[in-house]
Design a protein around this motif. Structure first.
Motif, PDB file in Angstrom:
ATOM      1  N   HIS A 136       0.812  -1.225   0.000  1.00  0.00           N
ATOM      2  CA  HIS A 136       0.000   0.000   0.000  1.00  0.00           C
ATOM      3  C   HIS A 136       0.844   1.273   0.000  1.00  0.00           C
ATOM      4  N   HIS A 137       2.160   1.153   0.167  1.00  0.00           N
ATOM      5  CA  HIS A 137       3.039   2.317   0.091  1.00  0.00           C
ATOM      6  C   HIS A 137       3.399   2.673  -1.358  1.00  0.00           C
ATOM      7  N   GLN A 138       3.074   1.789  -2.297  1.00  0.00           N
ATOM      8  CA  GLN A 138       3.370   2.020  -3.714  1.00  0.00           C
ATOM      9  C   GLN A 138       2.688   3.317  -4.162  1.00  0.00           C
ATOM     10  N   SER A 139       3.459   4.210  -4.708  1.00  0.00           N
ATOM     11  CA  SER A 139       2.968   5.522  -5.109  1.00  0.00           C
ATOM     12  C   SER A 139       1.788   5.433  -6.074  1.00  0.00           C
ATOM     13  N   ASP A 140       0.699   6.089  -5.742  1.00  0.00           N
ATOM     14  CA  ASP A 140      -0.496   6.215  -6.578  1.00  0.00           C
ATOM     15  C   ASP A 140      -1.253   4.904  -6.842  1.00  0.00           C
ATOM     16  N   HIS A 148      -5.634  -5.687   5.944  1.00  0.00           N
ATOM     17  CA  HIS A 148      -4.250  -5.270   6.202  1.00  0.00           C
ATOM     18  C   HIS A 148      -3.477  -6.515   6.618  1.00  0.00           C
ATOM     19  N   ILE A 149      -2.568  -6.959   5.763  1.00  0.00           N
ATOM     20  CA  ILE A 149      -1.812  -8.181   6.038  1.00  0.00           C
ATOM     21  C   ILE A 149      -0.698  -7.908   7.041  1.00  0.00           C
ATOM     22  N   ASP A 150       0.041  -6.838   6.808  1.00  0.00           N
ATOM     23  CA  ASP A 150       1.107  -6.429   7.727  1.00  0.00           C
ATOM     24  C   ASP A 150       1.316  -4.926   7.556  1.00  0.00           C
ATOM     25  N   ALA A 151       2.420  -4.413   8.028  1.00  0.00           N
ATOM     26  CA  ALA A 151       2.661  -2.969   7.989  1.00  0.00           C
ATOM     27  C   ALA A 151       2.777  -2.410   6.563  1.00  0.00           C
ATOM     28  N   HIS A 152       3.034  -3.284   5.599  1.00  0.00           N
ATOM     29  CA  HIS A 152       3.255  -2.813   4.229  1.00  0.00           C
ATOM     30  C   HIS A 152       2.263  -3.376   3.213  1.00  0.00           C
ATOM     31  N   ASN A 153       1.798  -4.581   3.455  1.00  0.00           N
ATOM     32  CA  ASN A 153       1.008  -5.287   2.449  1.00  0.00           C
ATOM     33  C   ASN A 153      -0.471  -5.361   2.797  1.00  0.00           C
ATOM     34  N   CYS A 154      -1.271  -5.246   1.748  1.00  0.00           N
ATOM     35  CA  CYS A 154      -2.719  -5.344   1.880  1.00  0.00           C
ATOM     36  C   CYS A 154      -3.231  -6.383   0.892  1.00  0.00           C
ATOM     37  N   MET A 155      -4.417  -6.892   1.210  1.00  0.00           N
ATOM     38  CA  MET A 155      -5.124  -7.793   0.302  1.00  0.00           C
ATOM     39  C   MET A 155      -6.500  -7.192   0.049  1.00  0.00           C
TER      40      MET A 155
END
Length: 139
Positions: free
Chosen positions: A65-69, A92-99
């Motif tokens: 989810h940190h990937q720009s745009d 929210h899978i973890d601090a960085h990844n979402c499903m």
């Protein structure tokens, strides 16, 4: 639903033994239930060959989810497909990844198009379209 018909099937003993193991692993109570399930899977697969057939399915997407745009691009595509996307679930899978799991319904060509547009979006780590059916022609 039609009447139940009994029929015989001839199989090699090794093949039957392997089939029985699968039936046990998947908790089928009878071979008949397992065979019915296999036939239904083939019928659902066949539905997806007709580009105009109305079908249902789920699209699972995993992304950072940190990937720009990326979130904005995904939302834009989803808003363009309001007639195909029935609902969505965000996890929210973890601090960085979402499903994101989307439930889709419509003509095969449109469902596949939405799935392709989303899975090919830059930043999507994994996308999987799972085929299903409206159930109209299955008993």
């Amino acid at each position: 639903m039609g009447e139940t018909i009994r029929f015989g099937v001839s199989l090699d003993s090794d093949l039957l033994e392997r089939f029985d193991k699968i039936c046990e692993e998947r908790c089928y109570q009878t071979r008949s239930e397992a065979i019915r399930d296999l036939i239904r899977k083939e019928l659902v697969q066949k539905e997806w060959e007709d580009q105009n057939q109305e079908v249902t399915g789920t699209l699972t997407l995993v992304y950072n989810h940190h990937q720009s745009d990326l979130a904005q691009k995904m939302t834009e595509i989803q808003h363009q497909a309001l007639d195909i996307i029935i609902t969505s679930l965000h996890v929210h899978i973890d601090a960085h990844n979402c499903m994101e799991v989307l439930v889709l319904r419509g003509p095969v060509k449109d469902v596949r198009s939405v799935a392709r547009r989303l899975t090919s979006t830059r930043g999507i780590k994994h996308g999987k379209l799972s085929l299903s059916t409206t159930g109209k022609d299955l008993s």
